[in-house]
Scaffold this motif. Structure first.
Motif, PDB file in Angstrom:
ATOM      1  N   ALA A  17      13.603 -12.548   6.863  1.00 62.19           N
ATOM      2  CA  ALA A  17      13.771 -11.240   6.200  1.00 62.19           C
ATOM      3  C   ALA A  17      15.011 -10.527   6.744  1.00 62.19           C
ATOM      4  O   ALA A  17      15.818  -9.989   5.982  1.00 62.19           O
ATOM      5  N   ALA A  18      15.214 -10.628   8.070  1.00 68.70           N
ATOM      6  CA  ALA A  18      16.382  -9.923   8.643  1.00 68.70           C
ATOM      7  C   ALA A  18      17.648 -10.541   8.073  1.00 68.70           C
ATOM      8  O   ALA A  18      18.584  -9.850   7.672  1.00 68.70           O
ATOM      9  N   ALA A  19      17.644 -11.894   7.983  1.00 69.77           N
ATOM     10  CA  ALA A  19      18.841 -12.586   7.452  1.00 69.77           C
ATOM     11  C   ALA A  19      19.087 -12.111   6.030  1.00 69.77           C
ATOM     12  O   ALA A  19      20.194 -11.741   5.648  1.00 69.77           O
ATOM     13  N   LEU A  20      18.041 -12.067   5.268  1.00 73.52           N
ATOM     14  CA  LEU A  20      18.181 -11.663   3.863  1.00 73.52           C
ATOM     15  C   LEU A  20      18.684 -10.228   3.780  1.00 73.52           C
ATOM     16  O   LEU A  20      19.586  -9.902   3.018  1.00 73.52           O
ATOM     17  N   ALA A  21      18.127  -9.393   4.666  1.00 72.07           N
ATOM     18  CA  ALA A  21      18.526  -7.976   4.619  1.00 72.07           C
ATOM     19  C   ALA A  21      20.022  -7.855   4.899  1.00 72.07           C
ATOM     20  O   ALA A  21      20.739  -7.102   4.231  1.00 72.07           O
ATOM     21  N   LEU A 526      20.431 -15.614  -1.106  1.00 73.99           N
ATOM     22  CA  LEU A 526      18.975 -15.408  -1.041  1.00 73.99           C
ATOM     23  C   LEU A 526      18.321 -16.466  -0.173  1.00 73.99           C
ATOM     24  O   LEU A 526      17.344 -16.230   0.516  1.00 73.99           O
ATOM     25  N   LEU A 527      18.882 -17.696  -0.246  1.00 70.21           N
ATOM     26  CA  LEU A 527      18.169 -18.814   0.409  1.00 70.21           C
ATOM     27  C   LEU A 527      18.590 -18.980   1.855  1.00 70.21           C
ATOM     28  O   LEU A 527      18.182 -19.921   2.526  1.00 70.21           O
ATOM     29  N   VAL A 528      19.437 -18.056   2.314  1.00 67.65           N
ATOM     30  CA  VAL A 528      19.804 -18.116   3.736  1.00 67.65           C
ATOM     31  C   VAL A 528      18.608 -17.596   4.522  1.00 67.65           C
ATOM     32  O   VAL A 528      18.194 -16.455   4.342  1.00 67.65           O
ATOM     33  N   ASP A 529      17.996 -18.505   5.345  1.00 69.18           N
ATOM     34  CA  ASP A 529      16.840 -17.940   6.071  1.00 69.18           C
ATOM     35  C   ASP A 529      17.140 -17.820   7.563  1.00 69.18           C
ATOM     36  O   ASP A 529      16.327 -17.410   8.355  1.00 69.18           O
ATOM     37  N   GLU A 530      18.384 -18.260   7.932  1.00 67.23           N
ATOM     38  CA  GLU A 530      18.771 -18.028   9.328  1.00 67.23           C
ATOM     39  C   GLU A 530      20.274 -17.793   9.365  1.00 67.23           C
ATOM     40  O   GLU A 530      21.026 -18.527   8.740  1.00 67.23           O
ATOM     41  N   ILE A 531      20.636 -16.722  10.033  1.00 67.21           N
ATOM     42  CA  ILE A 531      22.072 -16.518  10.250  1.00 67.21           C
ATOM     43  C   ILE A 531      22.312 -16.739  11.722  1.00 67.21           C
ATOM     44  O   ILE A 531      21.664 -16.124  12.567  1.00 67.21           O
TER      45      ILE A 531
END
Ligand SMILES: Nc1ncnc2c1ncn2[C@@H]1O[C@H](COP(=O)(O)OP(=O)(O)OP(=O)(O)O)[C@@H](O)[C@H]1O
Ligand SMILES: [Mg+2]
Length: 541
Positions: A17-21, A526-531
């Motif tokens: 969620a943080a990555a998406l935000a 959207l599909l980035v779940d880890e930065i």
């Protein structure tokens, strides 16, 4: 435990969620910056990456790719990506998985491309159609009366160089800048402007009906052989050698003069020599006495363009030169601006190479006009290659929303929400708009505002023109329901218009590229779940 931290415990990891935000706020941020750039009433902005976030860079790159591939649509790209993520944000907050949204985006992309095929208007490649697309593009870049001047110039330039059944080579439209007078003095020269002049004071400054000899032949005294000692023993011998060299050069010049006398004497014809190599003072003198204009050290690129503009061929030797090898121009004249000399070669019979001479009071204006002219030429060339146009003024986007809305109901499962993210809200929009009318007071705008986020292009066009986006969109939606033809926005009145009648068109290839790149970039974000950003390396000793 994030995989990266096994490698580098200090790496910062933003999960799910943080990555998406992070991505969504970046997309919103860049969209807010760029929104005032859209349309003829938009401002001009420049995207620089600098120390920007990865998603910002991803979006900026999509916008740059858009420009490289089509020369237009960069602002729309940023706005639509921002809007897709804004809508996504709402559904994800409600617990929808990003994967489903991304699937919906992809279905919406495929459907929107079908709509684009349906809505495109096949065109004849003629002055009127090309003028419409050029004017639409240029009016978003420079002020209206300059846009009109540049529109005619760009269309005439492309029609001049266009050859039957051959792709247009825009390199044959030379763009030259002249810091002089005002921007509307910019003009199209159906020929060439050389940025240098004749090098002899007695040469004519202006001739008409001129034969053009373009050559790459030295007419200057080559000192090298004479100075190397092994060729001669005595001063007399040296003198003889110098004479012979001189004679050799003179012979060359005499061939030019003979041909000039044969073709021009006793007629109203004149003769111009444009040499890529040098012409020494004695040769210039001989040519000047014959009333010949001679330029030396012409740029190689101009030699090719001269042949295309005036006809004739660029010669590498002057043995048995004849009329058929010469070009022709109705007017050749010298123009002095400050300490710069220019030679204009105009009134060419079939100029397959032309020059747009940009005028302006300062460097900034010149650069702005040059960019606008390049965009205008690209828009015209896109229309020629597409052999079609798309109704502009937000009409395509409005039509796409209406059709996507109907399409959404045919999509199975939850991914349809994703379809809707491109136009789901339109269902909500129309239902909410109906619902809105039953809700009293200020809260109804809040309801509409939620829905209006769908139509970012017509909405931003409206706001950039000083109209209230809500009222405008309601009008457009009503009109588009009643009217089989695509409906757009008249930026002057804020009313609905038929962009076809108003001559407001976009390029097919530009919209197609926008549709493809926006859904891909939005889904990727959207599909980035880890930065993961590598911290200080723990491996450092
Ligand atoms: N006279 C007009 N009335 C209404 N809409 C217009 C008019 N001229 C252009 N538009 C619309 O403006 C949009 C294009 O605006 P603009 O050229 O500023 O942005 P862009 O093409 O997305 O990005 P850029 O040109 O900066 O690469 C298109 O949707 C076009 O239909
Ligand atoms: Mg544009």
């Amino acid at each position: 435990m994030a995989a990266i931290s096994l490698l580098n415990p200090k790496a910062e990891v933003a999960r799910a969620a943080a990555a998406l935000a992070v991505n969504i706020s970046a997309a919103k941020g860049i969209q807010d910056v760029m929104r005032t750039n859209l349309g003829p009433k938009g401002t001009v902005k420049m995207l620089v990456s600098g120390a920007a976030s990865d998603s910002f860079i991803l979006i900026a790159r999509a916008s740059t790719a858009q420009d490289d591939m089509t020369g237009d649509g960069t602002t729309s790209t940023v706005l639509i990506i921002g809007e897709l993520l804004k809508q996504a944000d709402i559904y994800i907050a409600d617990g929808l998985h990003p994967r489903l949204l991304a699937e919906g985006f992809d279905k919406a992309r495929a459907k929107t491309l079908e709509i684009l095929e349906k809505i495109k208007i096949p065109i004849e490649v003629n002055k009127e159609n090309l003028t419409d697309i050029a004017r639409t593009s240029l009016k978003t870049k420079v002020h209206p009366n300059l846009a009109d001047v540049l529109t005619d110039i760009c269309v005439d330039a492309v029609l001049a160089i266009k050859q039957e059944n051959k792709p247009v080579d825009l390199h044959m439209v030379e763009i030259m800048e002249m810091q002089h007078k005002t921007d509307i003095d910019t003009q199209l020269i159906k020929g060439l402007v050389l940025d240098h002049g004749a090098r002899h004071p007695d040469m004519p400054k202006r001739v008409t009906n001129a034969y053009i000899l373009t050559c790459n032949v030295s007419m200057e005294y080559e000192k090298s052989e004479v100075n190397s000692g092994f060729f001669y023993k005595t001063a007399e011998e040296r003198e003889k050698l110098v004479q012979a060299e001189r004679e050799f050069i003179d012979q060359r010049v005499k061939k030019v003069i003979e041909l000039k006398r044969k073709l021009c004497n006793g007629t109203n014809k004149n003769f111009v020599v444009l040499n890529q190599k040098g012409i020494d003072p004695m040769s210039l003198d001989m040519l000047a006495k014959e009333g010949i204009i001679a330029l030396r050290r012409a740029k190689r690129r101009n030699m090719e363009r001269l042949a295309l503009a005036c006809g004739g061929i660029a010669l590498n030797h002057l043995d048995d030169i004849q009329e058929s090898q010469l070009g022709f121009a109705g007017l050749v004249y010298e123009h002095v601006l400050g300490e710069n000399k220019y030679t204009f070669v105009e009134e060419c019979k079939v100029p397959l190479s032309v020059t747009i001479l940009i005028k302006g009071p300062n460097k900034h204006t010149l650069t702005q006009i040059k960019d606008a002219v390049r965009d205008g030429l690209r828009a015209i060339n896109n229309a020629i290659e597409d052999k079609a146009l798309i109704p502009g003024a937000g009409a395509f986007e409005l039509t796409a929303y209406n059709e996507l809305m109907a399409f959404k109901d045919t999509v199975k499962g939850k991914s349809r929400l994703g379809t809707g993210a491109g136009a789901f809200e339109l269902t909500a929009y129309n239902e909410l708009m109906a619902f809105k009318d039953t809700v009293k007071g200020k809260s109804r705008l809040g309801v509409a505002a939620y829905a209006e986020a769908l139509l970012v292009i017509p909405k931003v066009l409206a706001t950039n023109s000083g109209f209230d986006a809500q009222d405008t969109l309601v009008k457009l939606q009503e009109e588009s329901r009643l009217n089989p033809e695509p409906i757009g926005l008249d930026l002057t009145s804020g009313e609905a218009i038929n962009p076809k009648e108003a001559g407001i068109f976009d390029n097919y290839i530009v919209k197609k590229q926008i549709i493809n790149s926006c859904s891909v970039i939005a889904s990727n974000l959207l599909l980035v779940d880890e930065i993961m950003r590598a911290g200080m390396s723990s491996l450092k000793g």
